[in-house]
Design an enzyme around this catalytic site. Sequence first.
Site, short mmCIF file in Angstrom:
data_model
loop_
_atom_site.label_atom_id
_atom_site.label_comp_id
_atom_site.label_asym_id
_atom_site.label_seq_id
_atom_site.Cartn_x
_atom_site.Cartn_y
_atom_site.Cartn_z
N THR A 1 32.02 5.06 0.45
CA THR A 1 31.24 6.20 0.96
C THR A 1 30.59 5.90 2.31
O THR A 1 30.51 6.78 3.18
CB THR A 1 30.13 6.58 -0.05
OG1 THR A 1 30.74 6.89 -1.30
CG2 THR A 1 29.36 7.79 0.42
N ASP B 1 35.19 7.50 -9.54
CA ASP B 1 34.43 7.39 -8.30
C ASP B 1 35.07 8.34 -7.30
O ASP B 1 36.19 8.09 -6.86
CB ASP B 1 34.46 5.94 -7.77
CG ASP B 1 33.52 5.76 -6.58
OD1 ASP B 1 33.29 4.61 -6.18
OD2 ASP B 1 33.04 6.79 -6.03
N ASP C 1 33.69 1.95 -9.72
CA ASP C 1 34.28 1.40 -8.49
C ASP C 1 35.59 0.66 -8.79
O ASP C 1 36.52 0.71 -7.99
CB ASP C 1 33.32 0.39 -7.84
CG ASP C 1 32.04 1.03 -7.32
OD1 ASP C 1 30.97 0.43 -7.51
OD2 ASP C 1 32.13 2.12 -6.73
N GLU D 1 30.43 8.74 -10.87
CA GLU D 1 29.36 8.02 -10.16
C GLU D 1 28.20 8.94 -9.82
O GLU D 1 27.03 8.56 -9.91
CB GLU D 1 29.91 7.41 -8.87
CG GLU D 1 28.81 6.74 -8.04
CD GLU D 1 29.31 6.05 -6.79
OE1 GLU D 1 30.48 6.24 -6.40
OE2 GLU D 1 28.52 5.28 -6.21
N ILE E 1 34.48 9.08 -4.17
CA ILE E 1 34.76 8.43 -2.88
C ILE E 1 34.26 6.99 -2.98
O ILE E 1 33.05 6.74 -3.01
CB ILE E 1 34.06 9.11 -1.69
CG1 ILE E 1 34.46 10.58 -1.57
CG2 ILE E 1 34.41 8.37 -0.38
CD1 ILE E 1 33.75 11.33 -0.45
N ASP E 2 35.20 6.05 -3.06
CA ASP E 2 34.81 4.64 -3.01
C ASP E 2 34.98 4.20 -1.56
O ASP E 2 36.08 4.26 -1.02
CB ASP E 2 35.67 3.80 -3.95
CG ASP E 2 35.09 2.41 -4.07
OD1 ASP E 2 34.06 2.25 -4.76
OD2 ASP E 2 35.63 1.48 -3.44
#
Length: 262
Positions: A94, A89, A215, A75, A91-92
């Site tokens: 964030t 991703d 995501d 990402e 950190i999904d």
Amino acid sequence: MTDVDVQLTHRYLAACAIAREAGRLIRLRFEQRGDALTLKFKGPQDYLTETDAEVERLIAARLAESFPDDDFFGEEGGGSFGRDVWIVDPIDGTADFARGVPYFCVSIAFVRDGRTEVGVLYDPMHDELFAAQRGGGATLNGASLKVSPITDIREAVVELGWSSRVPFEGYAAVHARLHALGAGVKRRGSGALGIANVAMGRQDAYCELHINAWDAAAAVLLVEEAGGWASDFLTPECLQHGNRVIVCTPALREQLERAMDL
Ligand code: LIP
């Protein structure tokens, strides 16, 4: 077990280990946050933290060590889409990470010829590792996952995700339709965890008019392997531009497809 099976199982096991290592780093940074609120944004309500990039670099390095010929797309740093590609991703969720709310995960998907073969999510704050290899079922910390048995939408919990990537009016219209059907409609902040919660029966559907491949690709495989239904999400277009997503218990499919058809 064929050579291909061995290759995919190796990637599955590696993704699980790397997700846990990345999760430890995420949790360390979350707990180091301190009281000063310093927020950065990529766009309207689209948070950016230094940890996103740091974690993505760690995952990319670990995958390159084990699978140097695979492509990588993250990402934060982008990348390339070859026949074999990791879609990540770091950190999904964030926004919640940035504001000190412990509701986020790292998401790692391995995609071969445009189809997700391995999907792994790790929520470091609750030590929950969701994992699936296509054809091998889905698990949470090693225990098999199954979607809920809900068939009546009036008893269902449906999470409807939204981001400023799409006009609010569309979200409001779908929300109104779901409410009129009697569904309990929720919105949190991590599409990946929302979809994983469908795979484990904590809720009965996750819908979003637009979500990015990084995501959702890993989490959608969890639902497919847990006996749920998933819309045709990871199209060639989706890899670059995202797509609409619906995942649910099978009985809710038709009503949700109609509700999401704008
Ligand atoms: C989030 C998605 C969520 C979407 C948010 C955001 P991020 O991912 O999981 O479904 O509604 O806007 O895109 O930005 O936290 O990695």
